[in-house]
Each structure stands twice: as structure tokens, then as C-alpha cells.
Design a protein around this motif. Structure first.
Motif, mmCIF file in Angstrom:
data_model
loop_
_atom_site.group_PDB
_atom_site.id
_atom_site.type_symbol
_atom_site.label_atom_id
_atom_site.label_comp_id
_atom_site.label_asym_id
_atom_site.label_seq_id
_atom_site.Cartn_x
_atom_site.Cartn_y
_atom_site.Cartn_z
ATOM 1 N N VAL A 182 -7.776 18.505 0.761
ATOM 2 C CA VAL A 182 -6.940 17.673 1.623
ATOM 3 C C VAL A 182 -7.361 16.211 1.523
ATOM 4 C CG1 VAL A 182 -6.218 17.262 3.995
ATOM 5 C CG2 VAL A 182 -6.446 19.590 3.165
ATOM 6 N N ALA A 183 -8.647 15.960 1.327
ATOM 7 C CA ALA A 183 -9.090 14.570 1.142
ATOM 8 C C ALA A 183 -8.465 13.958 -0.109
ATOM 9 C CB ALA A 183 -10.614 14.513 1.059
ATOM 10 N N ARG A 184 -8.349 14.748 -1.158
ATOM 11 C CA ARG A 184 -7.693 14.267 -2.389
ATOM 12 C C ARG A 184 -6.201 14.019 -2.160
ATOM 13 N NH1 ARG A 184 -9.692 13.363 -7.935
ATOM 14 N NH2 ARG A 184 -11.900 13.853 -7.823
ATOM 15 N N VAL A 185 -5.537 14.946 -1.454
ATOM 16 C CA VAL A 185 -4.112 14.769 -1.160
ATOM 17 C C VAL A 185 -3.904 13.531 -0.294
ATOM 18 C CG1 VAL A 185 -2.098 15.819 -0.047
ATOM 19 C CG2 VAL A 185 -3.655 17.241 -1.391
ATOM 20 N N TRP A 186 -4.819 13.286 0.627
ATOM 21 C CA TRP A 186 -4.739 12.089 1.463
ATOM 22 C C TRP A 186 -4.736 10.826 0.617
ATOM 23 C CZ3 TRP A 186 -7.326 7.608 2.718
ATOM 24 C CH2 TRP A 186 -7.041 7.023 3.950
ATOM 25 N N SER A 187 -5.521 10.816 -0.443
ATOM 26 C CA SER A 187 -5.562 9.629 -1.305
ATOM 27 C C SER A 187 -4.214 9.386 -1.979
ATOM 28 C CB SER A 187 -6.664 9.778 -2.357
ATOM 29 O OG SER A 187 -6.359 10.812 -3.281
ATOM 30 N N ALA A 188 -3.457 10.467 -2.269
ATOM 31 C CA ALA A 188 -2.127 10.309 -2.871
ATOM 32 C C ALA A 188 -1.179 9.639 -1.887
ATOM 33 C CB ALA A 188 -1.577 11.671 -3.298
ATOM 34 N N TYR A 189 -1.201 10.069 -0.639
ATOM 35 C CA TYR A 189 -0.332 9.455 0.361
ATOM 36 C C TYR A 189 -0.795 8.046 0.706
ATOM 37 C CZ TYR A 189 2.836 13.268 1.320
ATOM 38 O OH TYR A 189 3.831 14.203 1.210
ATOM 39 N N PHE A 190 -2.080 7.779 0.538
ATOM 40 C CA PHE A 190 -2.572 6.419 0.759
ATOM 41 C C PHE A 190 -1.955 5.460 -0.251
ATOM 42 C CE2 PHE A 190 -5.805 3.052 0.170
ATOM 43 C CZ PHE A 190 -5.871 2.578 1.474
ATOM 44 N N LEU A 191 -1.908 5.871 -1.513
ATOM 45 C CA LEU A 191 -1.259 5.047 -2.543
ATOM 46 C C LEU A 191 0.233 4.904 -2.271
ATOM 47 C CD1 LEU A 191 -2.863 6.109 -5.959
ATOM 48 C CD2 LEU A 191 -3.004 3.895 -4.820
ATOM 49 N N ALA A 192 0.897 6.019 -1.874
ATOM 50 C CA ALA A 192 2.329 5.964 -1.597
ATOM 51 C C ALA A 192 2.630 5.042 -0.422
ATOM 52 C CB ALA A 192 2.851 7.374 -1.308
ATOM 53 N N THR A 193 1.753 5.043 0.568
ATOM 54 C CA THR A 193 1.950 4.159 1.716
ATOM 55 C C THR A 193 1.826 2.697 1.311
ATOM 56 O OG1 THR A 193 1.062 5.860 3.185
ATOM 57 C CG2 THR A 193 1.140 3.617 4.035
ATOM 58 N N LEU A 194 0.836 2.389 0.490
ATOM 59 C CA LEU A 194 0.681 1.013 0.017
ATOM 60 C C LEU A 194 1.897 0.574 -0.795
ATOM 61 C CD1 LEU A 194 -3.091 0.948 -1.076
ATOM 62 C CD2 LEU A 194 -2.074 0.060 1.034
ATOM 63 N N ASP A 195 2.382 1.457 -1.669
ATOM 64 C CA ASP A 195 3.558 1.119 -2.469
ATOM 65 C C ASP A 195 4.781 0.911 -1.585
ATOM 66 O OD1 ASP A 195 2.079 1.274 -4.776
ATOM 67 O OD2 ASP A 195 2.630 3.363 -5.209
ATOM 68 N N GLY A 196 4.904 1.735 -0.525
ATOM 69 C CA GLY A 196 6.055 1.611 0.361
ATOM 70 C C GLY A 196 6.100 0.284 1.085
ATOM 71 N N PHE A 197 4.931 -0.302 1.330
ATOM 72 C CA PHE A 197 4.884 -1.597 1.998
ATOM 73 C C PHE A 197 4.725 -2.750 1.002
ATOM 74 C CE2 PHE A 197 3.789 1.224 5.496
ATOM 75 C CZ PHE A 197 4.551 0.688 6.528
ATOM 76 N N GLY A 198 4.978 -2.471 -0.268
ATOM 77 C CA GLY A 198 4.985 -3.518 -1.279
ATOM 78 C C GLY A 198 3.623 -3.966 -1.749
ATOM 79 N N VAL A 199 2.587 -3.152 -1.516
ATOM 80 C CA VAL A 199 1.231 -3.501 -1.955
ATOM 81 C C VAL A 199 0.934 -2.713 -3.219
ATOM 82 C CG1 VAL A 199 -1.212 -3.523 -1.367
ATOM 83 C CG2 VAL A 199 0.503 -3.936 0.413
ATOM 84 N N THR A 200 0.783 -3.407 -4.321
ATOM 85 C CA THR A 200 0.497 -2.765 -5.607
ATOM 86 C C THR A 200 -0.938 -3.071 -6.019
ATOM 87 O OG1 THR A 200 2.806 -2.991 -6.275
ATOM 88 C CG2 THR A 200 1.205 -2.516 -8.005
ATOM 89 N N LEU A 201 -1.703 -2.044 -6.211
ATOM 90 C CA LEU A 201 -3.095 -2.220 -6.612
ATOM 91 C C LEU A 201 -3.186 -2.455 -8.110
ATOM 92 C CD1 LEU A 201 -4.814 0.640 -4.564
ATOM 93 C CD2 LEU A 201 -4.704 -1.788 -3.992
ATOM 94 N N PRO A 202 -4.128 -3.253 -8.557
ATOM 95 C CA PRO A 202 -4.345 -3.418 -10.001
ATOM 96 C C PRO A 202 -4.658 -2.080 -10.655
ATOM 97 C CG PRO A 202 -5.588 -5.062 -8.747
ATOM 98 C CD PRO A 202 -5.047 -4.087 -7.754
ATOM 99 N N ALA A 203 -4.269 -1.936 -11.900
ATOM 100 C CA ALA A 203 -4.460 -0.663 -12.595
ATOM 101 C C ALA A 203 -5.926 -0.250 -12.617
ATOM 102 C CB ALA A 203 -3.915 -0.767 -14.017
ATOM 103 N N GLY A 204 -6.823 -1.236 -12.758
ATOM 104 C CA GLY A 204 -8.242 -0.914 -12.808
ATOM 105 C C GLY A 204 -8.766 -0.353 -11.494
ATOM 106 N N VAL A 205 -8.098 -0.701 -10.386
ATOM 107 C CA VAL A 205 -8.509 -0.190 -9.076
ATOM 108 C C VAL A 205 -7.765 1.092 -8.735
ATOM 109 C CG1 VAL A 205 -8.615 -0.712 -6.603
ATOM 110 C CG2 VAL A 205 -9.074 -2.509 -8.279
ATOM 111 N N ALA A 206 -6.478 1.162 -9.059
ATOM 112 C CA ALA A 206 -5.651 2.317 -8.721
ATOM 113 C C ALA A 206 -6.149 3.597 -9.396
ATOM 114 C CB ALA A 206 -4.206 2.052 -9.115
ATOM 115 N N GLN A 207 -6.815 3.459 -10.531
ATOM 116 C CA GLN A 207 -7.279 4.658 -11.230
ATOM 117 C C GLN A 207 -8.349 5.414 -10.447
ATOM 118 O OE1 GLN A 207 -9.433 3.869 -14.835
ATOM 119 N NE2 GLN A 207 -10.435 2.036 -14.010
ATOM 120 N N PHE A 208 -8.946 4.771 -9.437
ATOM 121 C CA PHE A 208 -9.953 5.439 -8.606
ATOM 122 C C PHE A 208 -9.363 5.964 -7.298
ATOM 123 C CE2 PHE A 208 -12.376 2.176 -11.002
ATOM 124 C CZ PHE A 208 -13.171 3.020 -11.739
#
Length: 544
Positions: free
Chosen positions: A130-156
């Protein structure tokens, strides 16, 4: 059987009176904080999570199609039957440890160890996944609010990242919250559960307005052969037949995995020592929680499948993606926030339950007894909670942890089976014990629960059974090398208590904070059997 440390056999059982005495008279005992409402919140906190926000879409897309709705119904029936068995056992033996403690009293120490070891597998795997799944929704939430992480950071940050940094950080924060006290974590849990129930109701209401009836056809897609590289189910291996996906068998295969979504009612039993009037509140919280979450799950499944073709529901965040696809982008953002809260509470409750299981096993000597201590500073089993958090953190670093989803399911089903048998066994061995709740129609309901549980276990993959077998072999080795010889039950006379823990006159444990205003809540009460009517003695004196 081989002799144990005190000359008894490894089949030694924990007497019912001893199970209660170790709680009520213990120095290291848990404060009673939870009422019925808190226990319902505890159950909803763990059951409302990835089952709604992730599993439903993935199973519809890959295994069952729109008939995933029936899979949720089947899983609900299985869990309601199991919850009835748990409710009776938890009202009879309201001690932390859940199925582990029930098995210790009913079947004996060796079986209790196996059940406890399966519980450890279930809970640590659940927290890591569930901690791993939470990280997926964390990225989706950032994308939904227009926050795009650099590729070097998003890979983690991704759920399938080789090195995920978000999941371990989340586990560290939640472990610290649980270590510092149950009261604080309970308050946080209540607020978050209210918020995520509101989000789910919003999704159902908004999504119902965008249902396309064509998406329900075909309701049961034609069966497809399994890929040559796919691991068959155990039932398919036994029958030498590969059932593949979809079709009628796809419904049952999906139900076997969807049980993961309902896992949580059993964790309420681990909080029996934290509960007030546990004989009544624990069964009530358990059954009310299962009933509420069943309604929410089926409603969400109906809406989700109706909004979007089932083949398009296999993404990382199926619910928010479906809402975005029908043009309700604002609701998708709310869902992502709700999913973050929902998944966070799942991890919290799982870690709380894991700490209680380790606490009980440590108190019984099957694990290091330092785990069976309550912190004087935080009034919580801090060491057991820390150990649970560290174990989950280590597992979540495994890049393919999401593939271990069925492991926690088989661990839970293994415990369900023992509880079903335990109801029948305890009814026969201790028929007069006080029961706050009684399973109706015994032995029919326990036998149906056992049959349904075994059926779902047969529909799990053979690779899952192989991993589970390896885990249990490791557990047997640990018990043989450590638990068998350090068991408190085997060494009651020479148990090394802390100074002031024992009363030499009784051999029992002294209470650290006696409460004279409230009588003991846990005791073994046996209702005397009804007296047989005496036969009339008229005329005997005359015959004499």
C-alpha cells in the motif's frame, strides 16, 4: 511429539483463564481507549483503501470484466461469513493477537505460531504494498495540480521504481506516529476516515451521472487462455487445466484477489485490549464495518465499470483516470487527494495491528520478550510498533513488491480457515464460556466459511503457494530453534520477569496501574449448565 523445554509436548494449549490473567493482571498492558465508534473507524480505515481506488479497476481490466461487480459480492459473502466467526471468537477471548491468540487457546502453541506467522506475512506485505500504491497516487495528485517533477526525481517516486524513496519516508512518518501513542493516531484516523468516506460518496454521485450502459456489455467477457508464461492457479494445476482470465472462472479468480480489499475487519480483533467492553464493542465494530464497506465497494464498482470500458481501467489510478475520461477533471483531483488519505489510513491500521500481533507473541515468549513491553512514556507497544515499521520499510524497497499482493491474501485466508474451525472446536471444548456474540446456525455457517475460504485459496496462483510454503518453512524453523524453547507457557516457573512484575505468592502479574473504580473487563466466565430436573421420589420410602 518431541518433548518441549518443560517436558510437555509442542501441542500445549494456553488455558482460557491464563489468556485473560495475562491481560488484566499484567504490568505491560495496553490502555483501554477504543469504543465501538473507534473500532468501526479502525475497520473502515483499513478496508477503504486500495480496494476501491486500485484493485477494482485492475481486476476488471485484466481478469473479470464488468463481472468484477459479482467478484466483489462473492468476496463480501466470504468475508461476512469469516467476520461472524471472528466476532464470536473475539467476544469469547477478547485479547490482542486476533487469530493467533484464538488458535493458542483452541489448537495449541505450534498451530498458534503458524497462524501468527501467517498474520505477520499478511500485515507486513500489506503495509509495504500500500505504501508503494500511495506513491503512485502521490504522483497523480501532483500531475493533477500541474506540478511536474523532473525525470531524474520522478524515477524515485513511481510504484514500480527500482528505488522508491516516497514509500519508505511515508512508513517512517506513520511508524513514528504509532510509536508515540494510540490515542493520537486514533484521532488522526477518525478525521481521515470521515474525509475519505465523503470522497467516495462524491465519486459515486458524480460518476452515476456519467454511466454508459454499453460499458456493461458483455457483462461476462468470453474466457481467454492464459499466456504460456503465466503461473496457473492451484485449482488449475490440480485439474491440469489453465482457466486463464475472464469467463466464469475469471469472476472467482478476481474474487480471490479482491478479498484483499476487505481485509481489515480481522484487524479489529487485534485491538481487543485497547477496547472498552470488548466482548460487545469488538464484534459490533467488526460486523458494522464489513456491512458498511460492502455497500461502498459494490456501489463504487458499479459506477466505475459503467463510466469507462473495462479494458481501459488497468491504469495506476483507475478511478481518477475514469473521471478525467468523462470530463470531470475536478472530481479526479478530489479522488487523488482522497486516495492519498485512504491509503495512508490503511498503512496506519495495518502497522497498529502488526504491532499488537508482535506484542502478543513477544509477551508469550515465542518472539523476544522485549517486543511484549508497553512503553511507560507513550503507553504503547513502542518496540513492537518500531519492529513492524522497519520490516515494512525493508520490504517496500523491493522493486517487485506489487507482485506479492496475493501473499497477503493467502495469509489472511489461512487465518480465516482456522477461525472457522476454531468456532466449532471451542463450542465443543468450552461450551459454557461467556460469548458476547454467537454465530447463528452452527455448524452450517462455520462450515460454509471454511468451504468458501478454501475455494478462494485454490484460485490463487501456484507461485503464490510456493512463496507461502517457503515462508511457513522459515517460520517452523524459527519456532523450532527459538520459540519452542523460550515459550512462556513452557517455562512458566522460571520466566524471567522484570522486578515488580510478579507476585511470588500467586505467580501472576501485578497491575501497573490498578483501577478500583472499574471492575475487570476480562475474565473467564462459565455459565453453569442447566440443571437436570430431579426425578420424583414419591413412593421410595414405601419401597424401602
Amino acid at each position: 511429539m518431541a518433548p518441549s523445554a518443560n517436558g510437555q509436548t509442542v501441542g500445549r494449549r494456553l488455558p482460557v483463564e491464563s489468556a485473560f490473567t495475562r491481560v488484566e493482571d499484567a504490568r505491560h498492558r495496553l490502555p483501554r481507549l477504543f469504543g465501538r465508534r473507534d473500532l468501526v473507524v479502525l475497520g473502515l480505515g483499513v478496508m477503504i483503501g486500495s480496494g476501491i481506488f486500485s484493485i477494482s479497476g485492475v481486476q476488471a481490466a485484466n481478469v473479470a470484466g464488468p463481472a468484477v461487480i459479482l467478484s466483489f459480492v462473492i468476496a463480501a459473502i466470504v468475508c461476512l461469513l469469516a467476520a461472524a466467526c471472528y466476532a464470536e471468537l473475539s467476544s469469547t477471548i477478547p485479547v490482542s493477537g486476533s487469530a493467533y491468540t484464538f488458535s493458542y487457546v483452541t489448537f495449541g502453541e505450534a498451530w498458534a505460531w503458524l497462524v501468527g506467522w501467517a498474520l505477520v506475512l499478511e500485515l507486513v506485505t500489506a503495509a509495504a504494498i500500500v505504501a508503494r500504491v500511495w506513491s503512485a497516487y502521490f504522483l497523480a495528485t501532483l500531475d493533477g495540480f500541474g506540478v511536474t517533477l523532473p525525470a531524474g526525481v520522478a524515477q524515485f517516486f513511481g510504484p514500480e521504481a527500482k528505488l522508491n524513496l516516497v514509500a519508505p519516508l511515508l512508513l517512517l512518518i506513520l511508524t513514528a506516529l504509532i510509536v508515540t501513542g494510540t490515542k493520537l493516531s486514533s484521532r488522526v484516523l477518525t478525521v481521515v476516515v470521515i474525509a475519505k468516506v465523503a470522497v467516495i460518496l462524491l465519486v459515486v454521485i458524480v460518476g452515476a451521472a456519467h454511466i454508459n450502459m454499453d460499458n456493461y456489455h458483455p457483462f461476462v467477457p468470453p474466457a481467454r487462455a492464459a499466456p504460456a508464461t503465466a503461473s496457473p492457479t492451484l485449482l488449475g494445476w490440480i485439474l491440469d487445466s489453465s482457466f486463464g482470465s475472464f469467463g466464469t472462472m475469471g469472476i472467482f479468480t478476481a474474487a480471490s484477489t479482491i478479498v484483499f480489499a476487505y481485509i481489515g475487519f480481522d484487524l479489529i480483533a487485534t485491538a481487543s485490549e485497547d477496547a472498552r467492553s470488548p466482548r460487545k464493542t469488538v464484534p459490533q465494530g467488526m460486523l458494522l464495518g464489513v456491512g458498511a464497506v460492502t455497500i461502498l465497494y459494490i456501489a463504487m464498482a458499479v459506477v466505475l465499470v459503467g463510466m469507462r470500458p473495462y479494458g481501459q481501467l488497468g491504469g495506476g489510478a483507475p478511478v481518477s483516470e475514469a473521471l478525467a475520461a468523462v470530463g470531470v477533471g475536478w472530481a479526479a483531483k478530489v479522488v487523488n487527494l482522497g486516495a492519498l488519505l485512504a491509503l495512508m489510513t490503511v498503512i496506519m491500521v495495518v502497522l497498529i495491528a502488526q504491532s499488537r500481533v508482535l506484542f502478543n507473541m513477544g509477551r508469550d515468549g515465542l518472539l523476544p520478550k522485549s517486543l511484549g513491553r508497553v512503553s511507560r512514556v507513550y503507553s504503547s507497544p513502542a518496540r513492537a510498533a518500531a519492529a513492524a515499521g522497519v520490516a515494512a520499510l525493508a520490504l517496500t524497497l523491493y522493486p517487485k513488491v506489487l507482485e506479492l499482493e496475493e501473499l497477503l491474501v493467502i495469509g489472511a485466508l489461512f487465518c480465516f480457515a482456522f477461525c472457522a474451525i476454531g468456532v466449532l472446536t471451542l463450542r465443543r471444548s468450552e461450551p459454557n464460556l461467556e460469548r458476547g456474540f454467537r454465530v447463528p446456525m452452527v455448524p452450517l455457517i462455520p462450515l460454509l466459511s471454511l468451504a468458501a475460504t478454501v475455494w478462494l485459496m485454490l484460485n490463487l496462483k501456484t507461485s503464490t503457494w510456493t512463496k507461502f510454503g517457503i515462508w511457513m518453512v522459515i517460520g517452523i524453523a524459527i519456532y523450532g530453534l527459538y520459540g519452542r524453547w523460550h515459550s512462556r507457557l513452557a517455562n512458566e516457573d522460571s520466566w524471567d520477569f522484570d522486578l515488580g512484575d510478579t507476585d511470588p505468592g500467586t505467580g501472576g502479574l501485578q497491575a501497573i496501574r490498578p483501577d478500583h473504580d472499574r471492575p475487570t473487563e476480562l475474565r473467564a466466565i462459565r455459565t453453569p449448565p442447566p440443571q437436570q430436573p430431579q426425578k420424583p421420589t414419591r413412593g421410595k420410602h414405601m419401597r424401602s
